[in-house]
Scaffold this active site. Sequence first.
Site, PDB file in Angstrom:
ATOM      1  N   TRP A   1     -56.930  -7.167  51.408  1.00 11.88           N
ATOM      2  CA  TRP A   1     -55.511  -7.142  51.032  1.00 11.88           C
ATOM      3  C   TRP A   1     -54.651  -6.738  52.225  1.00 11.88           C
ATOM      4  O   TRP A   1     -53.454  -6.980  52.241  1.00 11.88           O
ATOM      5  CB  TRP A   1     -55.290  -6.184  49.859  1.00 11.88           C
ATOM      6  CG  TRP A   1     -55.488  -4.718  50.182  1.00 11.88           C
ATOM      7  CD1 TRP A   1     -56.551  -4.153  50.830  1.00 11.88           C
ATOM      8  CD2 TRP A   1     -54.596  -3.635  49.877  1.00 11.88           C
ATOM      9  NE1 TRP A   1     -56.398  -2.784  50.920  1.00 11.88           N
ATOM     10  CE2 TRP A   1     -55.192  -2.436  50.346  1.00 11.88           C
ATOM     11  CE3 TRP A   1     -53.362  -3.549  49.235  1.00 11.88           C
ATOM     12  CZ2 TRP A   1     -54.599  -1.174  50.208  1.00 11.88           C
ATOM     13  CZ3 TRP A   1     -52.781  -2.290  49.093  1.00 11.88           C
ATOM     14  CH2 TRP A   1     -53.389  -1.129  49.583  1.00 11.88           C
TER      15      TRP A   1
ATOM     16  N   GLU B   1     -59.846   4.305  47.245  1.00 10.85           N
ATOM     17  CA  GLU B   1     -61.202   3.819  46.948  1.00 10.85           C
ATOM     18  C   GLU B   1     -62.195   4.908  46.561  1.00 10.85           C
ATOM     19  O   GLU B   1     -63.333   4.602  46.219  1.00 10.85           O
ATOM     20  CB  GLU B   1     -61.724   3.043  48.165  1.00 10.85           C
ATOM     21  CG  GLU B   1     -60.924   1.767  48.404  1.00 10.85           C
ATOM     22  CD  GLU B   1     -61.453   0.934  49.538  1.00 10.85           C
ATOM     23  OE1 GLU B   1     -61.966   1.525  50.512  1.00 10.85           O
ATOM     24  OE2 GLU B   1     -61.359  -0.297  49.472  1.00 10.85           O
TER      25      GLU B   1
HETATM   26  O1  IFM Z   1     -58.670  -2.838  52.781  1.00  7.35           O
HETATM   27  C1  IFM Z   1     -59.095  -1.646  53.349  1.00  7.35           C
HETATM   28  C2  IFM Z   1     -59.227  -0.627  52.239  1.00  7.35           C
HETATM   29  O2  IFM Z   1     -57.992  -0.384  51.634  1.00  7.35           O
HETATM   30  C3  IFM Z   1     -59.789   0.659  52.786  1.00  7.35           C
HETATM   31  N1  IFM Z   1     -61.096   0.414  53.420  1.00  7.35           N
HETATM   32  C4  IFM Z   1     -61.014  -0.527  54.516  1.00  7.35           C
HETATM   33  C5  IFM Z   1     -60.413  -1.855  54.065  1.00  7.35           C
HETATM   34  C6  IFM Z   1     -60.249  -2.795  55.268  1.00  7.35           C
HETATM   35  O3  IFM Z   1     -59.306  -2.323  56.169  1.00  7.35           O
END
Ligand code: IFM
Length: 462
Positions: A31, A173
């Site tokens: 995203w 996350e």
């Molecule tokens: O898309 C991100 C996510 O929000 C957090 N971990 C790394 C990903 C890639 O940058």
Amino acid sequence: HAVICAPLHTDHLPIGARGLSCQAYQGAAFWDQEIFNMPMFLHCRPETARNILMYRYRNLDGARRKAEKLGYRGAFYPWISADTGDEICPSYFFRDVLSGRKIRNHFNDWQIHISPDITYAVKNYVETTGDDQFLTDCGAEMVFEIARFLYSRAHMNLVHGHAEIIRVLGPDEYHENVDNNAYTNVMSREACLYAWEVYCWMGESMPRKLEELEKKISLQEDEPHQWRMLAETVKMPKRDETSSVIEQFDGYFDLEDITPGELKKRLIDPQEYWGWPAGIAVETQVIKQADVMQLCMLMPEFAGRNVTAANWEYYAPRTQHGSSLSPSVYAVTGARCGFVSESYELFLTSCSIDLHNTNTAVSGGTFIGGIHTAACAAAWQTAVIGFAGLSVLGQGYRFEPKLPESWTSMKFSLRRGGSRLRVHIAREGCVFTVDQDSSAPVFVETENGHALVCPGKQTTLN
Ligand code: IFM
């Protein structure tokens, strides 16, 4: 870096979250691409913004396959997207460094906000550029398929009479398997509403084109009504009446309240993964990255300045910034709220991530280092959207500058259609110049007034 990682020359390549700097994330898009990388191109080089969206259009079938495989309809875009649009995010991403066992993360099948994020980007692109051709030829199909997916993913709560989006991960996350994440629900509502609006607009202004699209995707008559119904009934986040703080997901306020610094002391191994299912952050309010604040950033009209400020003050001390995406979001929203010195510190953190190599390169046993392209692009967003206070108006721009103390002025340019606006913001006022060879005047507004700047002319608002 924000420029060299982007597909300037083609519309079938993604922007890798680590560019081409290393093997981490395999040159694939998240995203980050629409929410972090795209805005700079949208305002400076719109044809590249279009390339980015065309990449998603070309890969719509991959998103359809993913939705179908998981038992849904429409388009569920991959969390990690490469050349075909099929999901390449592995089910086992991290390892428990204490036991060596694999951890089943659900970034791939529960982080559904990727789909409404793409609708958000389509809407932004179309509203800023006026490229209706893109909308009718490609955008509408993506937007309809995304709304279709969301409808099939939501559940109706018969007792409370509202729709819920359960078992998801929001941008934060660390907390997986949560219900009614504020960011996801609001973005989904907006995506469904936009799908309904585009459907109605096409029905009125180009019924034949709509008919063709309906046939192509076998759209049933009741589906657009379902999207509107979902938009009207999806559960909106709980907002504390006294403090105005928005709850990140159902039950978040009941979790243990502790600072990231205190929590860190519970690590047994510095490389332990903090998140789901058994990491130290899971039962606490410590979040990996901006989540409610991400919502406030993308939808200033949803939160308003006071609510944004209240949430900033609540969530900032609870955010660990375990993602390179996070500091810039607090920087932009902080500038909007007038927390300029805090924003400036966060801006420096964000844009120097790859200069000082400050982000964890190995987490839960997995290498995730390399150039952080979202943070590179977010430097532009923080400067222009945050400190220059840019917002887009129908026919032009508004600026609400909040220059950091150590800056005397800033200069940048924006392109809209065939016109280029050069902006010089200083403490004494703002000077706007439209290039001689521009195709049309540009409307500009600050708190001191507004003006229509003609090609070859300059205006000062102070
Ligand atoms: O898309 C991100 C996510 O929000 C957090 N971990 C790394 C990903 C890639 O940058």
